[in-house]
Enzyme design. Sequence first.
Site, PDB file in Angstrom:
ATOM      1  N   GLY A  54       0.837  -1.213   0.000  1.00 41.65           N
ATOM      2  CA  GLY A  54       0.000   0.000   0.000  1.00 41.65           C
ATOM      3  C   GLY A  54       0.861   1.248   0.000  1.00 41.65           C
ATOM      4  O   GLY A  54       0.647   2.176  -0.789  1.00 41.65           O
ATOM      5  N   SER A 112      -9.391   2.708   7.259  1.00 38.05           N
ATOM      6  CA  SER A 112      -9.549   3.345   8.567  1.00 38.05           C
ATOM      7  C   SER A 112      -9.066   4.800   8.550  1.00 38.05           C
ATOM      8  O   SER A 112      -8.280   5.196   7.680  1.00 38.05           O
ATOM      9  CB  SER A 112      -8.747   2.550   9.598  1.00 38.05           C
ATOM     10  OG  SER A 112      -7.390   2.515   9.200  1.00 38.05           O
ATOM     11  N   GLU A 145     -12.144   7.501   1.669  1.00 40.21           N
ATOM     12  CA  GLU A 145     -13.416   6.966   2.187  1.00 40.21           C
ATOM     13  C   GLU A 145     -13.078   6.246   3.486  1.00 40.21           C
ATOM     14  O   GLU A 145     -12.672   5.089   3.477  1.00 40.21           O
ATOM     15  CB  GLU A 145     -14.045   5.982   1.191  1.00 40.21           C
ATOM     16  CG  GLU A 145     -14.476   6.590  -0.123  1.00 40.21           C
ATOM     17  CD  GLU A 145     -15.843   7.257  -0.048  1.00 40.21           C
ATOM     18  OE1 GLU A 145     -16.463   7.279   1.039  1.00 40.21           O
ATOM     19  OE2 GLU A 145     -16.275   7.768  -1.090  1.00 40.21           O
ATOM     20  N   GLU A 154     -14.805   4.942  16.204  1.00 40.01           N
ATOM     21  CA  GLU A 154     -15.459   3.864  15.463  1.00 40.01           C
ATOM     22  C   GLU A 154     -14.886   2.541  15.961  1.00 40.01           C
ATOM     23  O   GLU A 154     -13.700   2.271  15.776  1.00 40.01           O
ATOM     24  CB  GLU A 154     -15.172   4.004  13.959  1.00 40.01           C
ATOM     25  CG  GLU A 154     -15.753   2.870  13.122  1.00 40.01           C
ATOM     26  CD  GLU A 154     -15.107   2.748  11.734  1.00 40.01           C
ATOM     27  OE1 GLU A 154     -13.868   2.734  11.633  1.00 40.01           O
ATOM     28  OE2 GLU A 154     -15.867   2.657  10.759  1.00 40.01           O
TER      29      GLU A 154
HETATM   30  P1  NAD Z   1      -7.285  -0.465   6.965  1.00 43.28           P
HETATM   31  O1  NAD Z   1      -7.123   1.006   7.037  1.00 43.28           O
HETATM   32  O2  NAD Z   1      -6.592  -1.300   7.960  1.00 43.28           O
HETATM   33  O3  NAD Z   1      -6.789  -1.005   5.528  1.00 43.28           O
HETATM   34  C1  NAD Z   1      -7.301  -0.471   4.319  1.00 43.28           C
HETATM   35  C2  NAD Z   1      -6.315  -0.732   3.183  1.00 43.28           C
HETATM   36  O4  NAD Z   1      -5.114   0.011   3.419  1.00 43.28           O
HETATM   37  C3  NAD Z   1      -5.880  -2.183   3.060  1.00 43.28           C
HETATM   38  O5  NAD Z   1      -5.782  -2.495   1.690  1.00 43.28           O
HETATM   39  C4  NAD Z   1      -4.518  -2.199   3.732  1.00 43.28           C
HETATM   40  O6  NAD Z   1      -3.697  -3.235   3.292  1.00 43.28           O
HETATM   41  C5  NAD Z   1      -3.985  -0.845   3.309  1.00 43.28           C
HETATM   42  N1  NAD Z   1      -2.948  -0.251   4.162  1.00 43.28           N
HETATM   43  C6  NAD Z   1      -2.673  -0.503   5.459  1.00 43.28           C
HETATM   44  N2  NAD Z   1      -1.688   0.325   5.897  1.00 43.28           N
HETATM   45  C7  NAD Z   1      -1.335   1.107   4.849  1.00 43.28           C
HETATM   46  C8  NAD Z   1      -0.393   2.157   4.665  1.00 43.28           C
HETATM   47  N3  NAD Z   1       0.393   2.573   5.662  1.00 43.28           N
HETATM   48  N4  NAD Z   1      -0.331   2.762   3.454  1.00 43.28           N
HETATM   49  C9  NAD Z   1      -1.139   2.379   2.452  1.00 43.28           C
HETATM   50  N5  NAD Z   1      -2.054   1.374   2.568  1.00 43.28           N
HETATM   51  C10 NAD Z   1      -2.142   0.748   3.751  1.00 43.28           C
HETATM   52  O7  NAD Z   1      -8.861  -0.761   6.966  1.00 43.28           O
HETATM   53  P2  NAD Z   1      -9.632  -2.144   7.116  1.00 43.28           P
HETATM   54  O8  NAD Z   1      -9.493  -2.652   8.509  1.00 43.28           O
HETATM   55  O9  NAD Z   1      -9.293  -3.051   5.992  1.00 43.28           O
HETATM   56  O10 NAD Z   1     -11.146  -1.672   6.878  1.00 43.28           O
HETATM   57  C11 NAD Z   1     -11.994  -1.159   7.864  1.00 43.28           C
HETATM   58  C12 NAD Z   1     -12.075   0.339   7.803  1.00 43.28           C
HETATM   59  O11 NAD Z   1     -12.463   0.778   6.490  1.00 43.28           O
HETATM   60  C13 NAD Z   1     -13.131   0.907   8.741  1.00 43.28           C
HETATM   61  O12 NAD Z   1     -12.629   2.046   9.370  1.00 43.28           O
HETATM   62  C14 NAD Z   1     -14.277   1.255   7.803  1.00 43.28           C
HETATM   63  O13 NAD Z   1     -15.161   2.248   8.294  1.00 43.28           O
HETATM   64  C15 NAD Z   1     -13.538   1.720   6.600  1.00 43.28           C
HETATM   65  N6  NAD Z   1     -14.384   1.688   5.409  1.00 43.28           N
HETATM   66  C16 NAD Z   1     -14.850   2.871   4.934  1.00 43.28           C
HETATM   67  C17 NAD Z   1     -15.697   2.878   3.844  1.00 43.28           C
HETATM   68  C18 NAD Z   1     -16.249   4.167   3.296  1.00 43.28           C
HETATM   69  O14 NAD Z   1     -16.747   4.152   2.179  1.00 43.28           O
HETATM   70  N7  NAD Z   1     -16.186   5.270   4.016  1.00 43.28           N
HETATM   71  C19 NAD Z   1     -16.066   1.672   3.221  1.00 43.28           C
HETATM   72  C20 NAD Z   1     -15.543   0.471   3.747  1.00 43.28           C
HETATM   73  C21 NAD Z   1     -14.709   0.497   4.842  1.00 43.28           C
END
Ligand code: NAD
Length: 532
Positions: A238, A255, A276, A417
């Site tokens: 990422g 997140s 998002e 959250e």
């Molecule tokens: P996360 O933030 O842990 O991971 C999201 C993505 O980011 C993954 O693909 C992960 O591998 C990648 N990632 C992790 N660290 C990174 C970095 N330092 N740089 C770049 N990419 C990185 O989220 P999650 O646990 O997979 O999903 C849950 C969260 O997503 C919740 O907070 C939820 O509310 C949010 N969400 C928001 C929406 C929206 O439309 N607002 C929709 C779905 C989920």
Amino acid sequence: MISRRALARVTRNATARSLSTRASAILSALDIPTNQEVPGVYDGTWGGSGDLLESVCPTTGEASPQELQTSLEKSREAYEVIRSVPAPRRGELLRQIREALAAKRDDLGALVSLEMGKIRTEGVGEVQEFVDIADYAVGLSRMMNGRVVASERPGHSILEVPNPLGVVAVLSAFNFPVAVYGWNLALSLAAGNATIWKPSHSTPLCSVAVTKIVANVLEKNGLPGAVAGLVIGGREAGEAVVESTLVDMVSFTGSENVGRQVGKVVQSRFGKVLLELGGNNASIIMPDADLDLAVPAVFFGAVGTAGQRCTSTRRLYLHRDIASEFLARLQKFYATLKPGDPLDSSTLLGPVHTRAAVGVYSNAVDRLRKAGADILRGGVPYGKNHLTEGLQGGNWVQPTIAVPVDVNVKDVIWKTETFAPILTVGVFDKLEEAIAWNNGVPQGLSSSLWTRDIRNVGKWIGPAGSDCGIVNVNVGTSGAEIGAAFGGNKSTGWGRESGGDAWKQYVRWSACTLNFSDEAPLAQGVSFASPA
Ligand code: NAD
């Protein structure tokens, strides 16, 4: 290191053996081998050569930064091809993708259920969302219009022209392993961009299955597969994608913590970013609300997807006059819940996605208890005696209703959250008080008011009303249709995806002033006549 390979071996999982035995049929239907490693990178050809990564139900792998760099370079080359394909022809590609997805809808929905853990109907619904946005983008491909603007100079005309943007990287969260990519791919491809997808490392097989479907269409049409590339990986992958100057726009779903870092990195290289992020969504129930509708809607909002939607209902604000009745009725719904295999059509409650999520849930409940909250339902993970044969190895938590001693939206109990099925309840006397609580948290994704009084509706959707991106009336917080722009404000990131004007972010806008006259006047009447 970048995840590269998905091993379709079913070893350890959320709902153990009962899912494992059915995995092979689902994976085979989606052209994913069950007895060998599955490549996790697609840039026109499938590849990958690194360590294996294990996912919750089936399994995946890791690989090298050089391979990611190659994929990004192929995406750029693919962009130079796709940008010159006329937009309605790109729409035709989307129509074919839509047909191919619809044909695999049930199998792909089952894979979502298997790998992410949401119940089957929600898994299938998620694929339907991709089908819907593809339909929308087919129409959009003939309607992504610019404008002709009146010029103040005689014989001049000004055009606002949308052109393709470049390479769009889609970083997606685990909880919508298909739909979020679908929203982005559909608009991005209609707009003439190449897309590279970095899905959540814990839902790799969903992304392999979707990419195979899209890749088949591209290849059949003689287009480079890297128009819709894939790199499976975790944080490092990422970060590498986000930092790359080969990427023009990063569409990030995840997140708030990670989104904050992503936003800074993309901004620091003056890239485009669409965020998002997390939601902390409230439903407000007025005394005139139809409780026959409101109670089941709150139940679905709080418990659906085991509380792991960005739009899940996390806060419930009840008017004092109906608070007791509402809670009594809601608890009756909760009493019917049984943890079950998400692939079974009678199951309403699946597991949370990871073991870590069980810890997040337990910590949040402990915090509520320490703060003196009344735990009306749940409050502990399911014990083995509640779990039927085959489910004991999974991540099962009891949906919880908690009533803290008061509502203090600055307190961590209310303002964070927690991605688990915990509903926190407060009681209010005036709508204005409930709106202030709704707006008092950092996030601004979804919100819902239940009332039959049009005066309340006016307040709620107006300037002093909800500050969220989604402001519903007599509709729960959870879920949305593709026709309107989807997204949230404040720490949810201000991004908009899907319908509405969201497509306008996926293009590069140019203001083009054309002079058809025999004069070359300056704007604002500026005179710059040289004596020569
Ligand atoms: P996360 O933030 O842990 O991971 C999201 C993505 O980011 C993954 O693909 C992960 O591998 C990648 N990632 C992790 N660290 C990174 C970095 N330092 N740089 C770049 N990419 C990185 O989220 P999650 O646990 O997979 O999903 C849950 C969260 O997503 C919740 O907070 C939820 O509310 C949010 N969400 C928001 C929406 C929206 O439309 N607002 C929709 C779905 C989920």
